[in-house]
Structures are given as structure tokens and as C-alpha cells.
Design a protein around this motif. Structure first.
Motif, PDB file in Angstrom:
ATOM      1  N   GLY A  39     -58.564  50.327 -77.476  1.00  0.00           N
ATOM      2  CA  GLY A  39     -59.410  50.193 -76.296  1.00  0.00           C
ATOM      3  C   GLY A  39     -59.539  48.745 -75.894  1.00  0.00           C
ATOM      4  O   GLY A  39     -58.624  47.956 -76.082  1.00  0.00           O
ATOM      5  N   CYS A  40     -60.688  48.397 -75.365  1.00  0.00           N
ATOM      6  CA  CYS A  40     -60.899  47.038 -74.876  1.00  0.00           C
ATOM      7  C   CYS A  40     -61.096  46.091 -76.055  1.00  0.00           C
ATOM      8  O   CYS A  40     -61.856  46.384 -76.979  1.00  0.00           O
ATOM      9  N   SER A  41     -60.423  44.931 -76.038  1.00  0.00           N
ATOM     10  CA  SER A  41     -60.536  44.032 -77.180  1.00  0.00           C
ATOM     11  C   SER A  41     -61.869  43.282 -77.195  1.00  0.00           C
ATOM     12  O   SER A  41     -62.217  42.648 -78.179  1.00  0.00           O
ATOM     13  N   GLU A  82     -57.474  53.980 -74.632  1.00  0.00           N
ATOM     14  CA  GLU A  82     -56.907  53.241 -73.508  1.00  0.00           C
ATOM     15  C   GLU A  82     -57.534  51.856 -73.416  1.00  0.00           C
ATOM     16  O   GLU A  82     -58.751  51.718 -73.504  1.00  0.00           O
ATOM     17  N   SER A  83     -56.688  50.829 -73.231  1.00  0.00           N
ATOM     18  CA  SER A  83     -57.293  49.533 -72.932  1.00  0.00           C
ATOM     19  C   SER A  83     -57.415  49.419 -71.416  1.00  0.00           C
ATOM     20  O   SER A  83     -56.618  49.999 -70.678  1.00  0.00           O
ATOM     21  N   PRO A  84     -58.422  48.723 -70.941  1.00  0.00           N
ATOM     22  CA  PRO A  84     -58.661  48.699 -69.494  1.00  0.00           C
ATOM     23  C   PRO A  84     -57.475  48.119 -68.736  1.00  0.00           C
ATOM     24  O   PRO A  84     -56.928  47.098 -69.147  1.00  0.00           O
ATOM     25  N   LYS A  97     -66.144  54.796 -73.414  1.00  0.00           N
ATOM     26  CA  LYS A  97     -64.818  54.665 -72.809  1.00  0.00           C
ATOM     27  C   LYS A  97     -64.082  53.411 -73.302  1.00  0.00           C
ATOM     28  O   LYS A  97     -62.872  53.441 -73.541  1.00  0.00           O
ATOM     29  N   CYS A  98     -64.852  52.326 -73.469  1.00  0.00           N
ATOM     30  CA  CYS A  98     -64.250  51.061 -73.919  1.00  0.00           C
ATOM     31  C   CYS A  98     -63.697  51.196 -75.331  1.00  0.00           C
ATOM     32  O   CYS A  98     -62.795  50.470 -75.728  1.00  0.00           O
ATOM     33  N   ARG A  99     -64.271  52.127 -76.112  1.00  0.00           N
ATOM     34  CA  ARG A  99     -63.840  52.292 -77.504  1.00  0.00           C
ATOM     35  C   ARG A  99     -62.748  53.354 -77.618  1.00  0.00           C
ATOM     36  O   ARG A  99     -62.308  53.645 -78.727  1.00  0.00           O
TER      37      ARG A  99
END
Lengths: 313, 342
Positions: free
Chosen positions: B296-298, B314-316, B309-311
Motif C-alpha cells: 500500500g502507501c509507503s 494497492e499503492s496510491p 485503503k492505504c494499508r
């Protein structure tokens, strides 16, 4: 400060060093060696014989006069005569220096260039398999005792294959060549291991410096970076290393000379020690000190040539 | 994301640079894209290890290899992909079309060669046919004069240790600009200098840009420097550009929580300073290791706005907020009101 004034000043520093060194040699010989007349005349000599010999050798004079002789010899190189062979010592040294230098000097120069070249090569290929292979070989080379090189070299190259002479020496060019090839090769093989490793470390120390990255960012080839930027910066420790080794070239290699029957300075010292030939031993000690201080001076001058940061202070 | 009527000098597209270490693979530059316009300055900001310098070295193709490798993407210099060039052709670009100056002026010059020699060297490499030896010396003096070094005729034969840090950085700039490059990459050029000297160097770079018209990629962690010199800014975090905008937009309406956090941690006269504690706000937590990035998002572990969702896996993705404002975030920060420049 002017470079010539620096050289002059640095040369004058030699005087107190030599005074100190010769004094130390003088004191040590008197303390350790004792009265040489016993050694020369044996147990049953009469007192008058001993007195006569003392006068002949100049041992009856006051200590400072005797010391002055030693100090003077470090400038005049007049060491008197050997007790054993009665020859002029300076002539003996000159005679012995030739075989020693014909053996050590070419071997040293070849070994030096070879190890610098190999270390540059492996620095160029740092981290790659060839680098690791070379490091492995240098460790292997270092792990053999030098005696093994001599024995295997003489057995295979000399005895089995009959390629080179393994004993003796002939004066004059080119007659000496067959006699020095095998010991010379052994010298190179023995020095290659530690030298390549040392120079490789020096090169790698420089290769990760920021100025090397700058040189690359200018669009230089890696080879040009190594030969121009890295090598010049590695010069200071290389010069130190070389200059510290040169005095030992004059000394020759005790081991090689005795195994190959080469009548060099190494053999001369060994013989003098066996014969209690004090003047010769003393002369060699003084000579080594003089040569060592001289090449230290050369080293300091070379530093100023190579590195602009060295202050002539 | 273009400013009209400007020439695009450099275009970086989906650049991926990885380091293959014993501890695994680190993606130091992860799908980075940006454009550099003629005569403009692009700032790349981020913490240590965010991939700023690796991005710069990738453009120079000076990534130490092994272990580093540029694995994906394109770097187009005036339309030509320099990643396709042979090493010998690339050498013709380094120091000639794209130059670089570094953070450490004290050690970036070779101590055993004169300043003049080192400037002449770059001319010798790229303009050997155009300039004679004497011309090169003249040009070196001219370059030293251009970067504001007093009595350049004398300085040209001096060694780096005879110069101060600021002077050495000027020499570096002179060297980098000697061949009239299209792009100057400045990797934290003022970090190692005194604050007063910093200002002088930045001013010099701005002035030279006006005079010579080269583009600058300025890598820094100092947002004050960005505000003073840059036209556009890319904020990097863990190898990705998390926000890209022109400098006014970035300072007035930062949309990525990370950018917002960075801006709030700048000392200013605003009310952002916590009155009770008397301390500057900080971004909680630590930069995660590049060998061990969360899915996900770093930025998830440090974000005040984090959601399920951030976890996720998918990375944004890169998303366009406005014409020249790109962000990688599922939950961009809403901005009301203007924020003044620091």
C-alpha cells in the motif's frame, strides 16, 4: 618557503640523527661486546700481547676519541680494516653491494610495477569475480613460507628442469644474469602477495572518494580516473612504502643469498657475525643508518612534489 | 504538466532504479516521472534515503553497478533516451550536456591538482578540438571570474586546500558550467556551507541561470532553499514522487499529508508552533526501510489521515489534482485559505 631552503634544512636534520645513531651503536658495542682482545687472542694470551693489540686497534685511547672515529666514519665511510680478512671494509662493502643490488634491485622494481599494475587492475574490476580470485591468490602466496619458495624453486627450476643456476655468482654484465633470475623470481613472488593487497587497499580507499565521483561526472573514462586522479592520490603511501624498502635492498636478502651462494652484503654480515669481526658489523650498522636517513630525506622531498598540501615548514 | 511556450529539455519517465544487496532488493527510485524545462529550476525535496540523490545519479548514469541498476523507464534528453546510449556516448554527455555539483565541496575537488587544471580537464574532455591549451587556461580563468572568484588569474594555479568551502563550491560550479551544459544537477549544493555562504551560492546559481539559460535540478531537504530558487517542486518519499507542483501551489496548498507535515515543521512566525509546548510540529515515526516497505502507501505508518485503503495491497497511483499538480495519495488534504511563504 623555498624548496631549496627546505631541502637544506631537512639535510641538516640528518646530523643530530647520525650523532644519536652512531652513539647508540658505539655504546652497544662497548657494553655488549666486551673486550675484543680475548676473542682475538684466545685465553692464553699474555698481558703484554693484549696491551700491544689494544694499542694496535686503538682501544687504549679515551672513549670520546674512539666514538669520534665511529661518527666520522658515517661521513667519510672510512671504516678501517676488517679483523678477520684484514681488508679495507669499504672495499668489502662495495664488492658485496654489487651482487646484492643486482639481485634485489631488478626484482624490486619488477615486483613494484607488477603489484601496482595488478592492484590498479583489480580496483578497476572491484567486487567482480576476478577481484576475488586475485585476493585469494595473494592470500595463498602470503601463506607459503619464503623458505618453501626457495626449496621448491631450487628443486623444480634448478634441479629437475635445469633452467637456472642455483648456486654461485659471476661479476660483470651480463654474466651475473643466470645466477639472479631464480632468486629474483622468488623475491618477486614473496613480495607480490602483501604488496598487491596493500596497494589494492590504497586504491580502493581513494576510489570511493568524492573527487573520484566528480571526475566521473565530468565524463572521464574509468581508466583515466584511475591513472590520473586515483594513482596520484595514492602516491604518498606508495612512496613511503618504497622508500622504507630501499635500504633493505642494499642489505640484500640474507636468506636468498645464503641459499643461492651469492656473495652479497647479506653474506658479508653473516660472515662478520660468525667471525666476531666487530669493525665490519659496526660499519654495516652505520651504513644502514646512513642509507636509511638518506632515503627518508628523499621521501620527504618527494612528498612535497606529489602532494601540494605538504607544507614546507 | 507544462508551462506554455517552454522547451522541454529533460523528460524522466517511469524511472525505476534498484539496488540488489545481500539483504534483498531496494527500490531506491520507484516509477519517478518529471520534466525539466529550459531555464527553469526543478526542486527535488525529501528526507535522507528518499531517493533524491539516486534519481540524480541515474540521470548521470553514475549509479554504482553492481549493486545498483536502472531497471525501467526512460530519460529523454531533448527527446533522446540516454539510457539507450553506449557508455562512451554517455561520457560525451556527462560534464558537457548534463553536469553535476555535489554536497561536499571540501572533498569533491581533487586535492593534488590545481583548480585551473581541474576546470581545464573538463574542457579537454569535451572541447579538445575547439580550444587549444592556452584557450583552455583562458576559459578556466573566465569561468572563475564568472562564478565570482576574486583575482581568478591568481586563483587558477592554486590548490583546493587554499580555498574556503564557499570558494570551492564556486569552483565546482565553474567546472560544471565550463562546457555550457543544458542541465545542472545540484545535489544539496549548500548543505555543507555556512548560512551566509549558502545564500551567496544560491544567488550565484540563480544569476548564472538568468545569464546562461541552463536548467537546474536542485536536490535539497531544505524547503527554504526551494522557496528561494525553484519554479517547480517534486516531493519524494521512499523512492516515489508523492507530490509535484509549481512552487506557489506547493507552499499555498500542499495536498499530500507528507508535504503538509514538512511545511508545518518549518519554523515560522505563524501560529503553527504549538504554543503550549513551544516546540515545532514534527512528523511522527521513522522512514521505513527500503528493503521492507509495507504494502500500500509507503507513508501509511506516519500519516494522520490513514485509512484501511492505504494499508491495502494497492499503492496510491499518480493523480492529477490540477493542471500542474500531481499527487500520490488516496486522501488528499483539503486546503482552505492561503499559506504564506516561509
Amino acid at each position: 618557503m623555498n624548496i631549496w631552503i627546505y631541502i637544506l634544512r631537512r639535510t641538516l636534520y640528518i646530523i643530530p640523527i647520525l650523532v644519536g645513531v652512531t652513539f647508540l651503536i658505539f655504546v652497544l658495542f662497548h657494553l655488549v661486546a666486551g673486550d675484543p682482545t680475548y676473542l682475538l687472542l684466545g685465553k692464553h694470551a699474555s698481558v703484554s700481547q693484549m696491551e700491544a693489540l689494544r694499542t694496535e686497534l686503538g682501544l687504549d685511547r679515551p672513549w670520546f676519541v674512539q666514538y669520534w672515529d665511529v661518527l666520522k666514519s658515517s661521513f667519510t665511510f672510512d671504516f678501517g680494516r676488517s679483523w678477520a680478512s684484514k681488508q679495507n671494509i669499504l672495499d668489502m662493502v662495495k664488492q658485496g653491494a654489487i651482487p646484492s643490488l643486482t639481485l634485489t634491485l631488478p626484482a624490486f622494481i619488477i615486483g613494484l610495477f607488477l603489484s601496482i599494475a595488478i592492484s590498479l587492475f583489480v580496483s578497476f574490476h572491484r567486487g567482480k569475480p576476478i577481484d576475488r580470485v586475485v585476493v585469494f591468490i595473494t592470500v595463498a602466496l602470503m601463506s607459503f613460507p619464503s623458505l618453501a619458495y626457495i626449496l621448491f624453486g631450487q628443486y623444480f627450476f634448478g634441479y629437475k628442469w635445469g633452467l637456472f643456476e642455483i648456486s654461485g655468482y659471476e661479476f660483470g654484465f651480463p654474466y651475473f644474469i643466470p645466477y639472479v633470475i631464480l632468486p629474483g623470481m622468488i623475491w618477486v613472488a614473496v613480495s607480490l602477495g602483501p604488496d598487491v593487497r596493500f596497494f589494492r587497499t590504497l586504491m580502493l580507499d581513494e576510489i570511493y572518494q568524492d573527487y573520484v565521483r566528480t571526475a566521473r561526472s565530468k565524463g572521464m573514462t574509468e581508466r583515466a580516473v584511475l591513472f590520473k586522479h586515483v594513482l596520484k592520490n595514492a602516491m604518498i603511501p606508495i612512496i613511503t612504502h618504497v622508500m622504507n624498502q630501499i635500504p633493505f635492498l642494499f642489505l640484500g636478502s640474507l636468506l636468498l643469498e645464503s641459499f643461492f651462494g651469492i656473495p652479497g652484503l647479506g653474506s658479508l654480515i653473516l660472515e662478520a657475525l660468525n667471525n666476531n669481526d666487530f669493525p665490519t658489523i659496526k660499519a654495516m650498522a652505520v651504513l644502514i643508518a646512513v642509507i636509511y636517513t638518506f632515503f627518508n630525506l628523499v621521501m620527504d622531498i618527494l612528498y612535497t612534489v606529489v602532494d601540494p598540501r605538504v607544507r614546507l615548514g | 504538466m507544462s508551462e506554455q511556450g517552454l522547451e522541454k529539455v529533460l523528460e524522466v519517465k517511469d524511472l525505476v532504479t534498484r539496488f540488489h544487496g545481500e539483504g534483498g532488493v531496494a527500490t531506491a527510485v520507484n516509477s519517478v516521472s518529471f520534466d525539466v524545462w529550459k531555464g527553469k529550476t526543478l526542486g527535488i525535496v525529501g528526507e535522507s534515503g528518499s531517493g533524491k540523490s539516486v534519481t540524480a545519479l541515474s540521470i548521470m548514469r553514475l549509479i554504482p553497478s553492481p549493486p545498483g541498476k536502472i531497471e525501467e523507464g526512460q530519460i529523454l534528453l531533448r527527446g533522446q533516451n540516454i539510457l539507450d546510449l553506449k557508455e562512451s556516448e554517455m561520457r560525451g554527455i556527462r560534464g558537457n550536456k548534463i553536469s553535476m555539483i555535489f554536497q561536499e565541496p571540501m572533498t569533491s575537488l581533487n586535492p593534488v591538482f590545481t583548480v585551473g587544471n581541474q576546470i581545464e580537464e573538463v574542457l579537454h574532455l569535451h572541447q579538445k578540438d575547439l580550444l587549444s591549451k592556452a584557450d583552455r587556461t583562458d576559459k578556466a580563468i573566465e569561468m572563475l571570474h564568472l562564478v565570482g572568484i576574486p583575482s581568478p588569474e591568481k586563483r587558477v594555479s592554486e590548490y583546493p586546500h587554499q580555498l574556503s568551502g564557499g570558494m570551492r563550491q564556486r569552483v565546482m560550479i565553474a567546472m560544471a558550467l565550463a562546457c555550457g551544459p543544458d542541465i545542472l544537477i545540484a545535489d544539496e549544493p549548500t548543505t555543507a556551507l555556512d548560512v551566509t555562504i549558502q545564500a551567496q551560492i544560491l544567488e550565484l546559481m540563480n544569476k548564472l541561470q538568468d545569464d546562461l539559460g541552463m536548467s537546474i535540478i536542485l536536490i535539497t531537504h531544505d524547503l527554504g532553499v526551494v522557496a528561494e530558487t525553484c519554479h517547480e517542486v517534486a516531493v519524494m518519499y521512499c523512492g516515489q514522487i508523492v507530490e509535484f507542483a509549481d512552487v506557489h501551489t506547493l507552499f499555498s496548498s500542499p495536498s499530500h499529508p507528507y508535504t503538509k507535515g514538512l511545511l508545518e515543521s518549518i519554523p515560522s512566525f505563524d501560529s503553527t508552533v504549538d504554543k503550549k509546548e513551544g516546540r515545532l510540529p514534527t512528523i511522527e515515526g521513522m522512514v521505513p526501510s527500503l528493503f521492507d516497505l509495507p504494502p500500500g502507501c509507503s507513508f501509511q505508518n506516519r500519516c494522520f489521515n490513514v485509512s484501511q485503503k492505504c494499508r491495502g495491497s494497492e499503492s496510491p497511483p499518480s493523480e492529477k489534482l490540477e493542471k500542474n499538480h500531481i499527487i500520490r495519495c488516496f486522501h488528499p488534504v483539503e486546503n482552505q485559505g492561503e499559506r504564506t511563504h516561509p
